[in-house]
Every structure is written in structure tokens, then in C-alpha cells.
Enzyme design. Structure first.
Site, PDB file in Angstrom:
ATOM      1  N   SER A 139       0.863  -1.187   0.000  1.00 18.29           N
ATOM      2  CA  SER A 139       0.000   0.000   0.000  1.00 18.29           C
ATOM      3  C   SER A 139       0.891   1.226   0.000  1.00 18.29           C
ATOM      4  O   SER A 139       2.018   1.182   0.539  1.00 18.29           O
ATOM      5  CB  SER A 139      -0.869   0.010   1.263  1.00 18.29           C
ATOM      6  N   TYR A 152      -0.730  -1.105  10.412  1.00 20.74           N
ATOM      7  CA  TYR A 152      -0.916  -1.383   8.979  1.00 20.74           C
ATOM      8  C   TYR A 152       0.283  -0.866   8.170  1.00 20.74           C
ATOM      9  O   TYR A 152       0.802  -1.575   7.293  1.00 20.74           O
ATOM     10  CB  TYR A 152      -2.213  -0.709   8.525  1.00 20.74           C
TER      11      TYR A 152
HETATM   12  P1  NAP Z   1     -11.130  -6.340   1.590  1.00 18.30           P
HETATM   13  O1  NAP Z   1     -12.167  -5.887   0.636  1.00 18.30           O
HETATM   14  O2  NAP Z   1     -11.350  -6.125   3.043  1.00 18.30           O
HETATM   15  O3  NAP Z   1     -10.834  -7.899   1.300  1.00 18.30           O
HETATM   16  C1  NAP Z   1      -9.858  -8.547   2.079  1.00 18.30           C
HETATM   17  C2  NAP Z   1      -9.685  -9.969   1.585  1.00 18.30           C
HETATM   18  O4  NAP Z   1      -8.642 -10.584   2.349  1.00 18.30           O
HETATM   19  C3  NAP Z   1     -10.920 -10.828   1.757  1.00 18.30           C
HETATM   20  O5  NAP Z   1     -10.992 -11.744   0.698  1.00 18.30           O
HETATM   21  C4  NAP Z   1     -10.650 -11.546   3.076  1.00 18.30           C
HETATM   22  O6  NAP Z   1     -11.288 -12.802   3.218  1.00 18.30           O
HETATM   23  C5  NAP Z   1      -9.148 -11.773   2.955  1.00 18.30           C
HETATM   24  N1  NAP Z   1      -8.501 -11.968   4.248  1.00 18.30           N
HETATM   25  C6  NAP Z   1      -8.368 -11.092   5.258  1.00 18.30           C
HETATM   26  N2  NAP Z   1      -7.706 -11.639   6.273  1.00 18.30           N
HETATM   27  C7  NAP Z   1      -7.412 -12.913   5.912  1.00 18.30           C
HETATM   28  C8  NAP Z   1      -6.738 -13.991   6.528  1.00 18.30           C
HETATM   29  N3  NAP Z   1      -6.218 -13.885   7.758  1.00 18.30           N
HETATM   30  N4  NAP Z   1      -6.612 -15.141   5.843  1.00 18.30           N
HETATM   31  C9  NAP Z   1      -7.133 -15.273   4.603  1.00 18.30           C
HETATM   32  N5  NAP Z   1      -7.786 -14.293   3.962  1.00 18.30           N
HETATM   33  C10 NAP Z   1      -7.928 -13.129   4.615  1.00 18.30           C
HETATM   34  O7  NAP Z   1      -9.722  -5.640   1.299  1.00 18.30           O
HETATM   35  P2  NAP Z   1      -9.165  -4.972  -0.059  1.00 18.30           P
HETATM   36  O8  NAP Z   1      -9.428  -3.532   0.022  1.00 18.30           O
HETATM   37  O9  NAP Z   1      -9.598  -5.742  -1.226  1.00 18.30           O
HETATM   38  O10 NAP Z   1      -7.594  -5.174   0.191  1.00 18.30           O
HETATM   39  C11 NAP Z   1      -6.861  -6.205  -0.447  1.00 18.30           C
HETATM   40  C12 NAP Z   1      -5.381  -5.910  -0.266  1.00 18.30           C
HETATM   41  O11 NAP Z   1      -5.090  -4.644  -0.831  1.00 18.30           O
HETATM   42  C13 NAP Z   1      -4.943  -5.832   1.191  1.00 18.30           C
HETATM   43  O12 NAP Z   1      -3.645  -6.368   1.342  1.00 18.30           O
HETATM   44  C14 NAP Z   1      -4.932  -4.354   1.456  1.00 18.30           C
HETATM   45  O13 NAP Z   1      -4.053  -4.024   2.503  1.00 18.30           O
HETATM   46  C15 NAP Z   1      -4.451  -3.842   0.119  1.00 18.30           C
HETATM   47  N6  NAP Z   1      -4.770  -2.438  -0.126  1.00 18.30           N
HETATM   48  C16 NAP Z   1      -6.058  -2.022  -0.175  1.00 18.30           C
HETATM   49  C17 NAP Z   1      -6.309  -0.678  -0.417  1.00 18.30           C
HETATM   50  C18 NAP Z   1      -7.704  -0.134  -0.499  1.00 18.30           C
HETATM   51  O14 NAP Z   1      -7.844   1.100  -0.564  1.00 18.30           O
HETATM   52  N7  NAP Z   1      -8.730  -0.921  -0.524  1.00 18.30           N
HETATM   53  C19 NAP Z   1      -5.255   0.203  -0.598  1.00 18.30           C
HETATM   54  C20 NAP Z   1      -3.962  -0.268  -0.546  1.00 18.30           C
HETATM   55  C21 NAP Z   1      -3.723  -1.596  -0.307  1.00 18.30           C
HETATM   56  P3  NAP Z   1     -12.781 -12.887   3.873  1.00 18.30           P
HETATM   57  O15 NAP Z   1     -13.703 -12.357   2.806  1.00 18.30           O
HETATM   58  O16 NAP Z   1     -13.011 -14.327   4.125  1.00 18.30           O
HETATM   59  O17 NAP Z   1     -12.773 -12.041   5.083  1.00 18.30           O
END
Ligand code: NAP
Length: 244
Positions: A139, A152
Site C-alpha cells: 500500500s 498497517y
Molecule cells: P477487503 O475488501 O477487506 O478484502 C480482504 C480480503 O482478504 C478478503 O478476501 C478476506 O477474506 C481476505 N482476508 C483477510 N484476512 C485474511 C486472513 N487472515 N486469511 C485469509 N484471507 C484473509 O480488502 P481490499 O481492500 O480488497 O484489500 C486487499 C489488499 O489490498 C490488502 O492487502 C490491502 O491491505 C491492500 N490495499 C487495499 C487498499 C484499499 O484502498 N482498498 C489500498 C492499498 C492496499 P474474507 O472475505 O473471508 O474475510
């Protein structure tokens, strides 16, 4: 490059978009989830209904033994593995002076140790076969720092160091290891910030909007296309100009 990939956290958000994008390009996909079984199964069904090949497994990436089983199941289902996308991640936001040890450990154990747990279970396979490609979703907060996210930001900065070190370790085997660093992307994770905070973020972003998970998926698709294998150890930012 062959087209068999493992994606972590494919049930929602960015991981779901990556799974769907790669499947639409003919990749055979295995992904995991922690809680969202119904959502994960629906994604698999949709891919299979459209003539693709996919499977999902429940696996908490913070648990090394569960990752060992998950990677074994994925290898068995796919028969071979060409690429890994470490994507699963969580937030537990609060100021450091209020942060409880559990909030620190949950985030580090998932976002940083989880990437180790998955990658450690697959890297020997890639090395023996002298092939593979790894994308780690970090991120921009890993290099900018964000208030209320010491846990984070530490995890995401850690992933950048992890990526650069591993990229050097496996470079002679022609295995590229890179980070994608999204800015603010529409997903459940950012929805949790609330409408007012999201409006403030949009005002800060030069493009005046949040990114879409599909845009991140297109970047992952490009990095896994095999067209630019000389890119390794890099952090590729996709943030609407936020960190320019
Ligand atoms: P999200 O919508 O909250 O989805 C998170 C995903 O990770 C879900 O599929 C969840 O599974 C899975 N997960 C969480 N903890 C887990 C664990 N302990 N074991 C296995 N699976 C797990 O998040 P997102 O926004 O798509 O983020 C995805 C990645 O992008 C993350 O690494 C996040 O830090 C990064 N990111 C996001 C943003 C943003 O603005 N959204 C920005 C920068 C980086 P469940 O559905 O079963 O809970």
C-alpha cells in the site's frame, strides 16, 4: 508463462477482481478466504459457468500450518503453479496511544507474517522448477505513513522490504517478485472509513476519486503477462497521483 495462479484473499475487493480478471484471460485460479465462504463459492461458480477452472479453500494466512495445507491443495488442483499473488490483508485502525497488542498482532500476523507463511510454502517449488512470478499487494501507506495506521503501515513497509530481498534471492532463477502499491481503492476496507472520511480522501487525490479494484487487477494482469520479466524488486504505485 503458464497460466496457473494462486491468489490470497480472493473472496472480496481487490483479490476478487484479480481472480476474475485472470480467470477471464484463461488463467486457472485457486484462491483462499478466511470467512466469506458463500462469496468465494459464488466466484468459483461464476468462473466455472463461464468455462474456466477455479477452486477456493478456507485458509487463515496468519496460520502457517493452514497455509501449508492450502498450498498443497492448490498444487493438487492446478497440477502446476506459475504465479502467486499475495493480496489478503486487514486493518485494525487506531492511534498508537490507544492501540492494544491484539490490534498490532492481528495486522502484522496477517499482512506481513501471512505473506511469509504463503510464500515460504511455495518458494521452494518455484526455485526447483526455475519459474514463477510473485506479486505482493502492499500500500502507499507503507511509504507515506497514515495517521491511525501504525500497525498497517509497518506491515506494508515490511512487505516492501520482504519483496526486495526475495527478488534478489531468486533473480538468478528468473523469478520476478514485485509489489503493487495501491492508494485508496473502492472496497469493503475503504467503505469502513465512512462517507465523510472518503470525501476528504477524494479531495486529496489529484484524480479526485478512489481507484477501482478492477484497475489494480489490470496492473496485476500486466505484471503476470510475462511480457516484462525484467521488472523485479519494484514497487508499482496505482494511486491517482496521491503520492506524486
Ligand atoms: P477487503 O475488501 O477487506 O478484502 C480482504 C480480503 O482478504 C478478503 O478476501 C478476506 O477474506 C481476505 N482476508 C483477510 N484476512 C485474511 C486472513 N487472515 N486469511 C485469509 N484471507 C484473509 O480488502 P481490499 O481492500 O480488497 O484489500 C486487499 C489488499 O489490498 C490488502 O492487502 C490491502 O491491505 C491492500 N490495499 C487495499 C487498499 C484499499 O484502498 N482498498 C489500498 C492499498 C492496499 P474474507 O472475505 O473471508 O474475510
Amino acid at each position: 508463462m503458464g497460466k496457473k495462479v494462486i491468489v490470497t484473499g480472493g473472496s472480496r475487493g481487490i483479490g476478487k477482481a484479480i481472480v476474475q480478471q485472470l480467470a477471464s484471460e484463461g488463467w486457472e485460479v485457486v484462491f483462499n478466504y478466511r470467512e466469506s465462504a458463500a462469496a468465494a463459492e459464488a466466484i468459483v461458480k461464476d468462473i466455472v459457468d463461464n468455462g474456466g477452472k477455479a477452486a477456493c479453500y478456507k485458509c487463515d494466512i496468519s496460520n502457517f500450518d493452514e497455509c501449508t495445507s492450502f498450498i498443497a491443495s492448490a498444487k493438487e488442483f492446478l497440477g502446476d503453479v506459475d504465479a502467486l499473488v499475495n493480496n489478503a490483508g486487514i486493518t485494525r485502525d487506531t492511534s498508537l496511544f490507544l492501540m492494544q497488542p491484539a490490534q498490532w498482532h492481528d495486522v502484522i500476523d496477517t499482512n506481513l507474517t501471512g505473506y511469509f507463511n504463503i510464500t515460504r510454502n511455495l518458494i521452494t517449488y518455484f526455485m526447483k522448477n526455475k519459474k514463477g512470478a510473485i506479486i505482493n499487494i502492499t500500500s502507499v501507506s507503507g511509504f507515506t505513513g497514515i495517521v491511525g495506521q501504525t500497525n498497517y503501515c509497518a506491515s506494508k513497509a515490511g512487505i516492501i522490504g520482504f519483496t526486495r530481498a526475495l527478488a534478489k534471492e531468486v533473480a538468478k532463477l528468473q523469478i520476478p517478485v514485485n509489489c503493487i502499491a495501491p492508494g485508496f481503492i473502492e472496497s469493503d476496507m475503504t467503505a469502513g472509513l465512512g462517507e465523510k472520511h472518503i470525501d476528504e480522501i477524494k479531495a486529496l487525490v489529484p484524480m479526485k476519486r478512489l481507484g477501482k479494484a478492477e484497475e489494480v487487477a489490470q496492473l496485476a494482469s500486466f505484471l503476470l503477462s510475462g511480457k516484462t520479466p525484467y521488472i523485479t524488486g519494484q514497487v508499482i504505485t496505482i494511486d491517482g497521483g496521491l503520492t506524486v
